[in-house]
Motif scaffolding. Structure first.
Motif, PDB file in Angstrom:
ATOM      1  N   LEU A 151      35.265  84.428 -82.101  1.00  0.00           N
ATOM      2  CA  LEU A 151      35.274  82.969 -82.010  1.00  0.00           C
ATOM      3  C   LEU A 151      34.044  82.454 -81.274  1.00  0.00           C
ATOM      4  N   ALA A 152      33.608  83.165 -80.228  1.00  0.00           N
ATOM      5  CA  ALA A 152      32.423  82.748 -79.481  1.00  0.00           C
ATOM      6  C   ALA A 152      31.171  82.799 -80.350  1.00  0.00           C
ATOM      7  N   ALA A 153      31.179  83.685 -81.358  1.00  0.00           N
ATOM      8  CA  ALA A 153      30.039  83.795 -82.265  1.00  0.00           C
ATOM      9  C   ALA A 153      30.138  82.826 -83.431  1.00  0.00           C
ATOM     10  N   GLY A 154      31.170  81.985 -83.439  1.00  0.00           N
ATOM     11  CA  GLY A 154      31.333  81.004 -84.495  1.00  0.00           C
ATOM     12  C   GLY A 154      32.005  81.531 -85.745  1.00  0.00           C
ATOM     13  N   VAL A 155      32.627  82.690 -85.655  1.00  0.00           N
ATOM     14  CA  VAL A 155      33.294  83.286 -86.811  1.00  0.00           C
ATOM     15  C   VAL A 155      34.690  82.692 -86.962  1.00  0.00           C
ATOM     16  N   GLY A 156      35.086  82.395 -88.181  1.00  0.00           N
ATOM     17  CA  GLY A 156      36.419  81.882 -88.440  1.00  0.00           C
ATOM     18  C   GLY A 156      36.481  81.229 -89.813  1.00  0.00           C
ATOM     19  N   PRO A 157      37.656  81.160 -90.412  1.00  0.00           N
ATOM     20  CA  PRO A 157      38.939  81.602 -89.868  1.00  0.00           C
ATOM     21  C   PRO A 157      39.047  83.128 -89.789  1.00  0.00           C
ATOM     22  N   ILE A 158      39.966  83.586 -88.941  1.00  0.00           N
ATOM     23  CA  ILE A 158      40.191  85.010 -88.707  1.00  0.00           C
ATOM     24  C   ILE A 158      41.606  85.359 -89.142  1.00  0.00           C
ATOM     25  N   GLU A 176      31.194  94.920 -76.889  1.00  0.00           N
ATOM     26  CA  GLU A 176      30.626  93.772 -76.193  1.00  0.00           C
ATOM     27  C   GLU A 176      30.212  92.729 -77.234  1.00  0.00           C
ATOM     28  N   PRO A 177      30.276  91.441 -76.891  1.00  0.00           N
ATOM     29  CA  PRO A 177      30.036  90.383 -77.884  1.00  0.00           C
ATOM     30  C   PRO A 177      28.702  90.471 -78.598  1.00  0.00           C
ATOM     31  N   VAL A 178      27.685  91.037 -77.959  1.00  0.00           N
ATOM     32  CA  VAL A 178      26.372  91.097 -78.585  1.00  0.00           C
ATOM     33  C   VAL A 178      26.387  91.970 -79.831  1.00  0.00           C
ATOM     34  N   VAL A 179      27.385  92.859 -79.973  1.00  0.00           N
ATOM     35  CA  VAL A 179      27.496  93.665 -81.191  1.00  0.00           C
ATOM     36  C   VAL A 179      27.708  92.756 -82.399  1.00  0.00           C
TER      37      VAL A 179
END
Length: 240
Positions: free
Chosen positions: A42-49, A111-114
């Motif tokens: 979600l922090a990376a702007g991905v969605g819907p999940i 980690e989120p950077v992945v």
């Protein structure tokens, strides 16, 4: 950019921790493994999940309802989780394979950077996240590559030919998602299709030149299969 997380399994190798909950609800520093995944996406702007559930689905649904109400996270229940491997979960979630998306194993912490590295990678029909290490064991999902192109993926590849391992995260273009969906359908028509991993389909699609890799050497991630994996998984999320 949609995402599908495959979280239908119990995780028997983690018993007794998974006696009443799937391994995606294992606690890692005050949040479940699933929450760490969802928050990074979600922090990376991905969605819907779409979270594909099976064992103890009600527990997963409760966590999502409590922490992600109003957000683009939904549950897709797989009623065949006890008789089919994760290829069946991909078939259950086939409606989500419409356009670009990410596909994640429900037992991978990172980690989120992945996610950011994968989203920033050049376009490809299918892009598989990989990492290198000094030695590989029988449980690793090993890969053989030619430059960035995937040639083979599987647990039983000859160790002396292995270049890296899959971390259980992929990105699909619209074309790649459609080709994957077609290949899943075809695989499930085979006599032993219910016992297939979805990465067996990726192995077949590699023969068509559709699969590129996304190396993340130096970034933190971990797979949670055994109790001994928990300390390493907690170290991955510590400080994120």
């Amino acid at each position: 950019m949609q995402a599908v997380i495959l979280s239908a399994g119990q995780g028997r190798r983690l018993l007794p921790l998974t006696a009443d909950r799937p391994k995606c609800l294992i606690d890692l520093h005050g949040k479940t493994l699933l929450q760490w995944q969802l928050d990074a996406l979600l922090a990376a702007g991905v969605g819907p999940i779409t979270v594909v559930t099976g064992y103890a689905s009600e527990a997963v649904e409760s966590v999502i309802a409590r922490h992600y109400a109003g957000k683009a996270v939904r549950v897709q229940y797989n009623p065949f989780f006890q008789v089919a491997d994760n290829l069946g979960s991909c078939w259950i979630a086939r409606a989500a394979f419409d356009g670009e998306l990410l596909l994640l194993n429900g037992d991978t912490v990172f980690e989120p950077v992945v996610v950011q590295r994968l989203l920033a990678a050049p376009a490809a029909p299918i892009r598989l996240v990989t990492d290198r290490k000094d030695a590989y064991d029988a449980d690793d999902m090993k890969v053989i590559t030619d430059g960035s192109r995937l040639l083979r993926i599987g647990k039983h590849l000859p160790v002396d030919a292995v270049d890296a391992e899959s971390i259980g995260m992929l990105r699909f273009s619209s074309r790649g998602a459609q080709r994957f969906q077609d290949a899943v359908e075809a695989a499930l028509r085979e006599p032993d299709g219910l016992r297939w991993w979805y990465l067996s389909v990726i192995d077949r699609l590699a023969d068509e030149g559709l699969v590129e890799t996304c190396p993340i050497q130096g970034l933190r991630w971990g797979e949670v299969d055994f109790p001994r994996d928990l300390d390493a998984a907690r170290a991955v999320v510590a400080g994120t």
